[in-house]
Design a protein around this motif. Structure first.
Motif, PDB file in Angstrom:
ATOM      1  N   ASP A  94       0.847  -1.205   0.000  1.00  0.00           N
ATOM      2  CA  ASP A  94       0.000   0.000   0.000  1.00  0.00           C
ATOM      3  C   ASP A  94       0.880   1.252   0.000  1.00  0.00           C
ATOM      4  O   ASP A  94       0.634   2.206  -0.736  1.00  0.00           O
ATOM      5  N   ILE A 114       2.467   1.740  -3.466  1.00  0.00           N
ATOM      6  CA  ILE A 114       1.514   2.180  -4.493  1.00  0.00           C
ATOM      7  C   ILE A 114       1.225   3.681  -4.336  1.00  0.00           C
ATOM      8  O   ILE A 114       1.243   4.435  -5.309  1.00  0.00           O
ATOM      9  N   TYR A 150      -0.390  -6.351 -10.631  1.00  0.00           N
ATOM     10  CA  TYR A 150      -1.804  -6.104 -10.325  1.00  0.00           C
ATOM     11  C   TYR A 150      -2.493  -5.609 -11.593  1.00  0.00           C
ATOM     12  O   TYR A 150      -3.186  -4.604 -11.606  1.00  0.00           O
ATOM     13  N   LEU A 169       3.467   1.880 -11.904  1.00  0.00           N
ATOM     14  CA  LEU A 169       2.750   1.250 -10.795  1.00  0.00           C
ATOM     15  C   LEU A 169       3.012  -0.254 -10.774  1.00  0.00           C
ATOM     16  O   LEU A 169       3.313  -0.837  -9.731  1.00  0.00           O
ATOM     17  N   ILE A 203       5.005  -2.444  -7.945  1.00  0.00           N
ATOM     18  CA  ILE A 203       4.355  -3.609  -7.319  1.00  0.00           C
ATOM     19  C   ILE A 203       5.247  -4.847  -7.464  1.00  0.00           C
ATOM     20  O   ILE A 203       5.473  -5.602  -6.513  1.00  0.00           O
TER      21      ILE A 203
END
Ligand SMILES: *Cc1c(COP(=O)(O)O)cnc(C)c1O
Length: 366
Positions: A19, A22, A189, A232, A236
């Motif tokens: 979290d 991100i 993701y 992103l 991740i």
């Protein structure tokens, strides 16, 4: 419930760091290219023992771009396994090249002997797929490739971290391609992919082609495509990469358990070659009452999969290939394959439930 795959459980194990990472990327507004992409490319290239790593949009693009970068003669033939996901063969056609299917060996990997039989004067490359996480017999394939001046593109979409004679896949052929589709052993993701190579010229061509053929911002040397790993996804993947080895160990532990405990069951277990480290993207057994076993397990809350229900030459898209491949092992085993739950999410109780589910149905039949 014994889940086939449990991405939610994996997320929870990484939640805090994930979290934070991100939101860090979002705050940076560095979404395309930049530090997060560079850092992941460096880390993953080094993990794969490859001199160069280029992030791209997905594993299918990775194959297409890698093939393009090799500059194969127009209309030449590329040999791919008859048992793979369609992306492997699609990439060939997308490049204006001809798909030629070869058969697999009993361990599911591309048969060097079958490859040899499919070679013609028009053959320019081979795409060995390290299927289910087990490296192909690369030395044998390389020997064939050298004899006929063929390029080798390793499709490593299912084999992040797999070893062949102690060496990482993705560094063994001319170029290697990876997918970070969420369900792969290293998954983003969303969509993502990468190309690895030790050849600087191939690396440069891939990087430019994946980014509109550009070198400097508006200096387009040729036309390319837009296929980039976004920041992103790169961030991740950077959070996940340090855990990959422990996830591989866990998968190998599950596989070891299945191999020992199902030894006496009336099914055919996957064969592992001595010179490899299998990373068990999938644990695929063979059984003649596949559909019944699948239902029997599901009734007990055990999810399984089928990879793949039809060998590639049997798909409508390749119906013109079917006749020449009916004698293939790949074409005869697709109806008896069953993929058992596999992943670091499986605890001892769940492994045991899978084993018992298989054994008690098989007992019930006798
Ligand atoms: C998943 C997969 C691909 C394609 O990857 P995407 O990221 O879904 O495009 C290619 N080859 C094989 C063997 C795969 O399993």
């Amino acid at each position: 419930m014994v889940k086939f795959l449990d991405l939610h459980k994996q997320y929870l194990s990484l939640k805090e760091e994930m979290d934070a990472k991100i939101f860090e990327v979002i705050r940076s507004t560095s979404f395309i290219g930049g530090e997060y992409v560079n850092a992941f490319e460096e880390a993953f290239g080094s993990y794969c023992e490859a001199g160069f790593c280029i992030g791209v949009g997905n594993g299918t693009d990775a194959l297409q771009i890698a093939l393009w970068a090799l500059d194969l003669p127009k209309g030449s033939e590329v040999i791919v396994p008859a048992n793979s996901f369609i992306a492997t063969s699609e990439a060939v056609t997308l490049n204006g090249l001809k798909v030629v299917f070869a058969d697999c060996d009993a361990d599911y990997t591309l048969s060097p002997k079958s490859v040899k039989e499919m070679i013609t004067p028009d053959t320019s490359a081979i795409i060995p797929v390290h299927l289910y996480g087990q490296p192909c017999d690369i030395d044998a394939l390389k020997k064939v490739a050298q004899e006929h001046s063929l390029k080798i593109i390793e499709d490593c979409a299912q084999a992040h971290g797999a070893l062949y004679k102690g060496k990482k896949v993705g560094s063994l052929g001319d170029v290697g391609t990876f997918s970070f589709y969420p369900g792969k052993n290293l998954g983003a993701y969303g969509d993502g992919g990468a190309i690895t190579t030790n050849d600087e010229k191939i690396a440069q061509r891939c990087r430019m082609y994946a980014n509109h053929g550009r070198s400097e911002k508006y200096d387009h040397r040729f036309e390319g495509v837009n296929s980039r790993l976004d920041a992103l996804q790169a961030a991740i993947l950077s959070v996940k990469l340090p855990h990959l080895e422990s996830w591989i160990d866990a998968r190998r532990g599950v596989a070891e358990y299945y191999l020992q405990r199902l030894d006496k069951a009336d099914i055919t277990l996957p064969k592992v070659r001595k010179e490899v480290r299998h990373v068990w993207h999938l644990f695929v057994i063979q059984t003649h009452d596949r559909d019944r076993l699948k239902e029997h397990l599901l009734a007990q809350g055990i999810q399984t999969g089928v990879h793949y229900p039809l060998a590639l030459p049997k798909l409508h898209a390749y119906r013109h290939h079917e006749k020449s491949t009916t004698h293939f092992r790949a074409s005869s085993i697709d109806s008896i394959l069953l993929s058992l739950p596999m992943g670091e999410h499986l605890g001892y109780e769940e492994r045991e439930r899978v084993v018992e589910g298989i054994c008690d149905m098989k007992k019930g039949m006798n």
